[in-house]
Scaffold this active site. Structure first.
Site, PDB file in Angstrom:
ATOM      1  N   GLN A   1     -33.699  20.835 -12.060  1.00 36.71           N
ATOM      2  CA  GLN A   1     -34.205  21.327 -10.787  1.00 36.71           C
ATOM      3  C   GLN A   1     -33.406  22.512 -10.268  1.00 36.71           C
ATOM      4  OE1 GLN A   1     -36.902  20.645  -9.149  1.00 36.71           O
ATOM      5  NE2 GLN A   1     -36.347  22.124  -7.553  1.00 36.71           N
ATOM      6  N   GLU A   2     -32.107  22.452 -10.372  1.00 43.24           N
ATOM      7  CA  GLU A   2     -31.258  23.466  -9.765  1.00 43.24           C
ATOM      8  C   GLU A   2     -31.338  24.815 -10.477  1.00 43.24           C
ATOM      9  OE1 GLU A   2     -29.554  23.562  -7.093  1.00 43.24           O
ATOM     10  OE2 GLU A   2     -29.401  21.504  -6.408  1.00 43.24           O
TER      11      GLU A   2
END
Length: 903
Positions: free
Chosen positions: A736-737
């Protein structure tokens, strides 16, 4: 369950599409353990007789099932029965193509795909059909456990005689490499790196072991020769290969610059080519060109493609001098693309058209919006110029102009995060501005500035004032929605519902779906179950396919909360069915696992069907095992993959995925080649748009592996253990990051795989790693980044008392924000707490990362994650990790003052 099982195993072997298309799984499935051979023989004989008559009725099968009460066969007992049946059916005529119903229900190809389930059990007699279907697949799990499937597979040669073959038989593309020697791989590596002579040398070394190189290898060798200084020899080879009618011939002709007949000409053409053709045609026949584009627009589905067609129509009209029509076409595009990145460029086109032809297309309100948009894009000088033009157009002067100037300056201060200054300028502007179109927008901007300085009550009052003064203005709807949202965050649900009802009483807009959700949520929180269900049913039915900030659909969210309303209202049967439907529609999602947890809380057993696979990084990167349906348009890419020219294969696949209709499997092939080249970022971004929210099947399991790749999982496993967190959680955060991009930097300054702020990383390193020396550049080192990131997420899990969803909220928004939410909503359960998070980004982040965490664990051996339904009684002390002993006590005592370092 076992009654249908006995019939099912022999049904698979004998294959009658007519019979299985008619016969549904019986409603009652008993739980018994071991079958006697006599029962198996009776079942086999009866099934064999049944299959000889295509007119056998469903009732006969059900009678057979009712008579088989013995337990399931063990491996030893099943083997003779399978062999006996194969012998008895040796002369049986069978169909080559089982019906789609059979493939849907019993999954013929799943015998060759490691099918099983990880969390499936029996259901009650009166269960819904969706539950019974789930149990049918659960039976296949039992077959695998007793190795009956392995028994069948071991008899595959004899099964082929009966018409069962797991071979693609030309159905799939062959992607096995033409050459697999290390010398050939070295040649490819050198070639992609630009070392042509080394590539040629390695290739010729590899070819010494090849008696008769294939045409594709000859093509690759020719490429190496041309690049490595033997151009004449290489071109001569290409000219010979160019005479071939296959994909290699196409490649050779392209390389020689010869005309290539595309195999896609009958199926579709590049959209851009069609648009250019229309532009060319418009020079002589503008009516025909516009009609051609209108037809094309009606055929398209993708919103972006439709936009391109409309833009081309507007450009054709402008080029033809039909300025009024062109302006109106641009204006329609401008209004339909609000919120799109291209909206600003359409504004620019309209403004240029207005200035060039002294026309006016934008309404006065839209001209003010243009000024606002220019400020938002940082184009302050252009915004000032538009503001001056607006003043001339409105013929205002004096204090009104000063008010407009203050308004513009307030917007600029807000963008520059000088919020106190912005609020002061808005207050000054409000006293001077009287123009209604400016004033209504001033209220919107000022309210947002107040919200960002935690003055929600003043913001709500401004929104209410806007609608009182300008009730018919379209911005009143936005104001009421935002006011309702703020009131909901303040737990003033009655007032919030009033605002949401205003939104829902007006024509459909961008706020309608979320107003339905938020009104349904407020009704739920206040115990108005039936009203909540009504709102959520409408959300599911009318906006079910839309996605919110979590990238999950509104329909899935609505299903879960409909189930929760039934659950709280005591409608147990409806609740159970709705929870199970939520699982079926999103088994590896945040809502799917919440639904499973709720069913277990109620004493029900959730049915969760997922294929069991033993995928690893090597398997996912092995293109030879990829099953891509054969399509002529993919043959060139196929040869490039088999040669090892992956970069060229990617270019070809990108071309083919831009041609309508896109061949089946093209996106899978594209993302898989990205992954094979070591680019997990592009692989997962490409594939995640093409997997179903409902979860993986045996046929799509590899696609899920590509969408959730194992890049850097070795580092996640290495450092998560030391930090005391799950490697699947670390992997989910990386996905996600950073999307697995180790050098990515955010606008806020976060760095690397786990997007750590340098201050956060330095604090974590000094406090827990005994590493006093730290520099920002270290975060670009993948090992260091994952090591510090794993420890930092452990700090958050310790702070949240090992409540992972809360820890993720803190990781994303900071410990201070988490403390604020816990103070306000700590009396709620996990599901409602997460929905109550006031930051849209954080609210979406928790659900996205939890879904990834759940999926990684399920796909790669960690099992199904249990989602906690309740919150801890209190938060832990920030910065204290029970198992860690901070080396620097004096520094650790200042932890509370460093909460601002939170990510």
């Amino acid at each position: 369950m076992t009654r249908i099982g006995i019939v099912l195993i022999f049904g698979i072997l004998a294959t009658s599409s007519t019979l299985w298309a008619q016969a549904p799984p019986p409603k009652e499935m008993d739980d018994v353990e071991v079958a006697q051979p006599s029962a198996l023989e009776a079942a086999a004989g009866a099934m064999g007789a049944a299959f000889e008559s295509s007119e056998e009725s469903v009732s006969d099968v059900e009678t057979l099932v009712s008579e088989v009460t013995e337990p399931l066969p063990s491996e030893t007992e099943a083997l003779p029965a399978v062999d006996e049946l194969l012998e008895s059916q040796a002369g049986l005529e069978v169909t080559d193509e089982p019906s789609s119903d059979i493939e849907e229900e019993i999954g013929m190809e799943r015998l060759d795909e490691e099918v099983a389930t990880s969390d499936a059990t029996e259901i009650e007699v009166d269960a819904d059909a969706v539950l019974r279907k789930a149990e049918l697949d659960a039976f296949l799990s039992h077959l695998r456990e007793i190795k009956v499937v392995d028994v069948i597979r071991s008899r595959s040669g004899r099964l082929k005689d009966l018409g069962f073959s797991s071979e693609p038989d030309g159905t799939y593309l062959d992607l096995t490499p033409h050459l697999e020697s290390s010398a050939w791989k070295d040649a490819m590596s050198h070639f992609e790196g630009g070392s042509c002579k080394d590539a040629l040398k390695s290739a010729e070394e590899a070819l010494k072991e090849v008696a008769k190189p294939s045409a594709a290898i000859q093509y690759a060798h020719a490429r190496f020769q041309i690049c490595g200084g033997k151009e004449a020899e290489g071109r001569a080879t290409l000219k010979t290969l160019a005479l071939r009618p296959d994909a290699v011939g196409t490649l050779a002709r392209k390389r020689l610059g010869m005309k290539v007949e595309r195999v896609d000409e009958e199926e579709g053409a590049y959209l851009s080519e069609k648009l250019n053709d229309a532009k060319s045609k418009a020079r002589k026949d503008i009516v025909g060109a516009l009609k051609q584009l209108e037809t094309l627009h009606g055929e398209l589905i993708n919103s972006w493609d439709k936009y391109r067609v409309r833009l081309t129509q507007a450009e054709i009209l402008e080029a033809a001098g039909r300025i009024d029509e062109a302006g109106n076409a641009y204006l329609e595009l401008y209004r339909k693309t609000r919120g799109w990145k291209v909206n600003g460029s359409i504004e620019d086109k309209i403004q240029a058209l207005e200035r060039r032809h002294k026309k006016t297309f934008l309404t006065y309100g839209e001209r003010i919006d243009r000024m606002r948009h220019l400020v938002a894009r940082g184009r302050y000088r252009d915004a000032r110029q538009v503001s001056i033009e607006n003043a001339k157009l409105r013929r205002v002067s004096g204090s009104e102009i000063r008010g407009w100037t203050r308004y513009r300056e307030a917007l600029q201060a807000e963008r520059d995060k000088k919020r106190d200054k912005a609020n002061k300028l808005f207050a000054e502007a409000e006293k001077l501005v009287r123009d209604p179109e400016v004033r209504v927008r001033l209220y919107i901007g000022w309210a947002r500035a107040l919200r960002r300085t935690n003055q929600d009550s003043k913001a709500i009052a401004l929104y209410e004032r806007l609608c009182k003064e300008y009730n018919e203005h379209y911005l009143c709807e936005e104001a009421m929605y935002d006011a309702g949202r703020l009131l909901q965050f303040q737990n003033e649900h009655e007032r919030a519902l009033e605002k949401f009802m205003v939104v829902l009483s007006r024509p459909e807009s961008e706020y309608t779906a979320d107003a339905l959700w938020r009104s349904g949520f407020s009704y739920h929180l206040t115990g108005q179950w039936e009203r909540s269900i009504a709102q959520l049913e409408r959300l599911k039915n009318e906006y079910g396919s839309e996605r919110d900030e979590s990238e999950l659909t509104q329909g899935l969210k609505a299903r879960y909360w409909i189930a929760m309303n039934h659950y709280r209202a005591g409608n147990q049967a409806k609740a159970r069915t709705a929870f199970q439907e939520t699982i079926e529609n999103g088994k590896l999602t945040w809502y799917g696992r919440l639904a499973a947890a709720r069913m277990e809380e109620a004493g029900w057993v959730p049915v969760v069907r997922i294929p069991r696979g033993n995928m690893n990084a090597e398997d996912l990167e092995d293109l030879a095992g990829l099953k891509i349906p054969h399509h002529p348009r993919l043959e060139v890419a196929q040869e490039l993959v088999r040669i090892g020219f992956w970069k060229d294969a990617l270019s070809e696949l990108k071309v083919q995925t831009a041609i309508l209709p896109v061949p089946d499997g093209a996106h899978t092939m594209l993302s898989s080649v990205h992954l094979a080249r070591g680019d997990a970022s592009w692989a997962h971004w490409t594939m995640k748009k093409h997997i179903s929210e409902s979860g993986p099947t045996a046929e799509t399991l590899r696609d899920w592996g590509t969408a959730f790749p194992l890049a850097y999982m070795d580092l996640a496993r290495k450092h998560s253990g030391n930090a005391g967190v799950s490697p699947y959680l670390v992997q989910a955060i990386m996905r996600q990051e950073s999307g697995f991009r180790p050098t990515v930097k955010s606008w806020a300054g976060a760095v690397g795989l786990m997007q750590l702020m340098p201050g956060t990383a330095a604090w974590t390193s000094r406090t827990f790693m005994e590493d006093r020396k730290f520099s920002r550049s270290q975060l670009l080192d993948t090992d260091t980044n994952v090591r510090l990131g794993s420890m930092y997420i452990r700090v958050h899990t310790a702070h949240s008392k090992d409540h992972v969803p809360m820890a993720l909220a803190g990781y994303n928004a900071g410990a201070g924000a988490l403390k604020s939410w816990f103070t306000r909503y700590g009396d709620r359960e996990t599901d409602a707490f997460v929905e109550s998070i006031t930051y849209q980004e954080a609210r979406g982040y928790v659900r996205k990362v939890m879904t990834s965490y759940i999926t990684y664990s399920a796909l790669y051996g960690g099992g199904l994650i249990e989602v906690p339904l309740t919150l801890p009684e209190a938060l832990g002390k920030w910065g204290e990790v029970p198992e860690a002993k901070p080396p620097n006590v004096s520094f650790n005592q200042r932890i509370d003052r460093l909460v601002s370092f939170a990510h």
